[in-house]
Design a protein around this motif. Sequence first.
Motif, PDB file in Angstrom:
ATOM      1  N   SER A  43      67.233  19.554  76.135  1.00 10.85           N
ATOM      2  CA  SER A  43      67.356  20.543  75.064  1.00 10.85           C
ATOM      3  C   SER A  43      66.179  20.354  74.122  1.00 10.85           C
ATOM      4  CB  SER A  43      68.671  20.382  74.297  1.00 10.85           C
ATOM      5  OG  SER A  43      68.721  19.117  73.663  1.00 10.85           O
ATOM      6  N   GLN A  76      64.862  21.062  69.947  1.00  9.91           N
ATOM      7  CA  GLN A  76      65.201  21.465  68.588  1.00  9.91           C
ATOM      8  C   GLN A  76      63.925  21.762  67.813  1.00  9.91           C
ATOM      9  OE1 GLN A  76      67.248  18.009  67.152  1.00  9.91           O
ATOM     10  NE2 GLN A  76      69.041  18.338  68.423  1.00  9.91           N
ATOM     11  N   TYR A 107      62.633  21.934  63.789  1.00  6.40           N
ATOM     12  CA  TYR A 107      62.945  21.574  62.411  1.00  6.40           C
ATOM     13  C   TYR A 107      61.813  22.077  61.511  1.00  6.40           C
ATOM     14  CZ  TYR A 107      66.407  18.113  64.079  1.00  6.40           C
ATOM     15  OH  TYR A 107      67.478  17.486  64.656  1.00  6.40           O
ATOM     16  N   GLN A 110      60.119  20.986  57.772  1.00  6.23           N
ATOM     17  CA  GLN A 110      60.084  19.968  56.727  1.00  6.23           C
ATOM     18  C   GLN A 110      59.208  20.462  55.588  1.00  6.23           C
ATOM     19  OE1 GLN A 110      58.409  16.182  57.925  1.00  6.23           O
ATOM     20  NE2 GLN A 110      59.199  15.123  56.136  1.00  6.23           N
ATOM     21  N   PRO A 133      63.240  16.626  57.320  1.00 10.18           N
ATOM     22  CA  PRO A 133      63.300  17.787  58.215  1.00 10.18           C
ATOM     23  C   PRO A 133      64.684  18.414  58.197  1.00 10.18           C
ATOM     24  CG  PRO A 133      62.274  15.903  59.303  1.00 10.18           C
ATOM     25  CD  PRO A 133      62.866  15.400  58.040  1.00 10.18           C
ATOM     26  N   LEU A 176      67.104  21.091  60.420  1.00 15.41           N
ATOM     27  CA  LEU A 176      67.239  21.743  61.718  1.00 15.41           C
ATOM     28  C   LEU A 176      67.279  23.260  61.581  1.00 15.41           C
ATOM     29  CD1 LEU A 176      67.771  21.424  64.802  1.00 15.41           C
ATOM     30  CD2 LEU A 176      70.211  21.493  64.246  1.00 15.41           C
ATOM     31  N   THR A 185      68.589  24.906  68.000  1.00 15.36           N
ATOM     32  CA  THR A 185      68.588  24.119  69.231  1.00 15.36           C
ATOM     33  C   THR A 185      68.619  25.086  70.414  1.00 15.36           C
ATOM     34  OG1 THR A 185      69.810  22.315  68.182  1.00 15.36           O
ATOM     35  CG2 THR A 185      69.784  22.371  70.587  1.00 15.36           C
ATOM     36  N   LEU A 230      56.089  22.064  57.385  1.00 15.27           N
ATOM     37  CA  LEU A 230      55.723  21.384  58.633  1.00 15.27           C
ATOM     38  C   LEU A 230      56.799  21.692  59.659  1.00 15.27           C
ATOM     39  CD1 LEU A 230      53.876  19.229  60.046  1.00 15.27           C
ATOM     40  CD2 LEU A 230      55.532  17.518  59.260  1.00 15.27           C
ATOM     41  N   LEU A 290      58.412  20.976  63.151  1.00  9.53           N
ATOM     42  CA  LEU A 290      58.505  19.895  64.129  1.00  9.53           C
ATOM     43  C   LEU A 290      59.396  20.301  65.285  1.00  9.53           C
ATOM     44  CD1 LEU A 290      59.161  17.110  61.491  1.00  9.53           C
ATOM     45  CD2 LEU A 290      57.162  17.157  62.962  1.00  9.53           C
ATOM     46  N   ARG A 336      65.021  16.424  73.836  1.00  8.32           N
ATOM     47  CA  ARG A 336      65.787  15.372  74.501  1.00  8.32           C
ATOM     48  C   ARG A 336      65.232  15.196  75.913  1.00  8.32           C
ATOM     49  NH1 ARG A 336      71.799  15.656  75.046  1.00  8.32           N
ATOM     50  NH2 ARG A 336      71.437  13.524  75.712  1.00  8.32           N
ATOM     51  N   GLN A 369      66.708  10.361  75.257  1.00  9.40           N
ATOM     52  CA  GLN A 369      66.014  10.017  74.023  1.00  9.40           C
ATOM     53  C   GLN A 369      65.553  11.284  73.330  1.00  9.40           C
ATOM     54  OE1 GLN A 369      62.880   7.206  74.401  1.00  9.40           O
ATOM     55  NE2 GLN A 369      64.120   5.645  75.336  1.00  9.40           N
ATOM     56  N   LEU A 370      65.435  11.207  72.019  1.00 10.89           N
ATOM     57  CA  LEU A 370      64.910  12.335  71.244  1.00 10.89           C
ATOM     58  C   LEU A 370      63.462  12.039  70.934  1.00 10.89           C
ATOM     59  CD1 LEU A 370      65.864  15.025  70.066  1.00 10.89           C
ATOM     60  CD2 LEU A 370      66.246  13.839  67.906  1.00 10.89           C
ATOM     61  N   TRP A 393      59.755  13.323  69.455  1.00  6.58           N
ATOM     62  CA  TRP A 393      59.258  14.225  68.424  1.00  6.58           C
ATOM     63  C   TRP A 393      57.797  14.581  68.661  1.00  6.58           C
ATOM     64  CZ3 TRP A 393      62.202  16.060  64.283  1.00  6.58           C
ATOM     65  CH2 TRP A 393      63.486  15.500  64.185  1.00  6.58           C
ATOM     66  N   ALA A 451      54.182  15.969  66.802  1.00  9.72           N
ATOM     67  CA  ALA A 451      53.505  15.598  65.553  1.00  9.72           C
ATOM     68  C   ALA A 451      53.547  16.725  64.524  1.00  9.72           C
ATOM     69  CB  ALA A 451      52.075  15.191  65.835  1.00  9.72           C
TER      70      ALA A 451
END
Lengths: 113, 109
Positions: B31, B33, B35, B37, B43, B45, B48, B86, B88, B92, B96-97, B99, B101
């Motif tokens: 998946s 997401q 965000y 910020q 950040p 959400l 998704t 920003l 982001l 997944r 793990q999630l 990110w 930059a």
Amino acid sequence: DTAVSQTPKYLVTQMGNDKSIKCEQNLGHDTMYWYKQDSKKFLKIMFSYNNKELIINETVPNRFSPKSPDKAHLNLHINSLELGDSAVYFCASSPTGTNEKLFFGSGTQLSVL
Amino acid sequence: TQLLEQSPQFLSIQEGENLTVYCNSSSVFSSLQWYRQEPGEGPVLLVTVVTGGEVKKLKRLTFQFGDARKDSSLHITAAQPGDTGLYLCAARINYQLIWGAGTKLIIKP
């Protein structure tokens, strides 16, 4: 009411000192996290804590130690601060423990002099 | 090696213009997401996306998930100064999630 709150907002300290950052969430989430955001705005996971299970990112120096007195709190203690520790530290929480729908605090800007 | 690449890194445009920012990887996402910020804040959400080819709209923001689930785009129509921030993406991958930059977006009035 703030969902994820962390204190202090700003922290300026000398090299070698020990400091703590506190985080509390009132969302009833099971999982909490600490992230570090460097000057290039890149977010790096440091720790996640799901109920009583702590998942440690092996790249984090052992000077960093998370402490969770209960499900709603996850504090971050840092020993012997170094210049390279300067960054913005974010606390976050999520409802399921699977990194979905993270809710972030407003960050703690740490400056080590 | 960064698994998620966001482009452009920086974008400054005039109010009313349209824009698209991208999030790409060589890995397949479970998946993804997006965000936003704002300065001095954490950040928040936006959306998704889970299914390959999925399109979601949030007012003037349109999010698309690639068919192969390796990339995503965010399109903003008639950008406003309030869209500044920003952006982001977080994916997944293998439980793990990860990110990106971020894309720093500035909308000038």
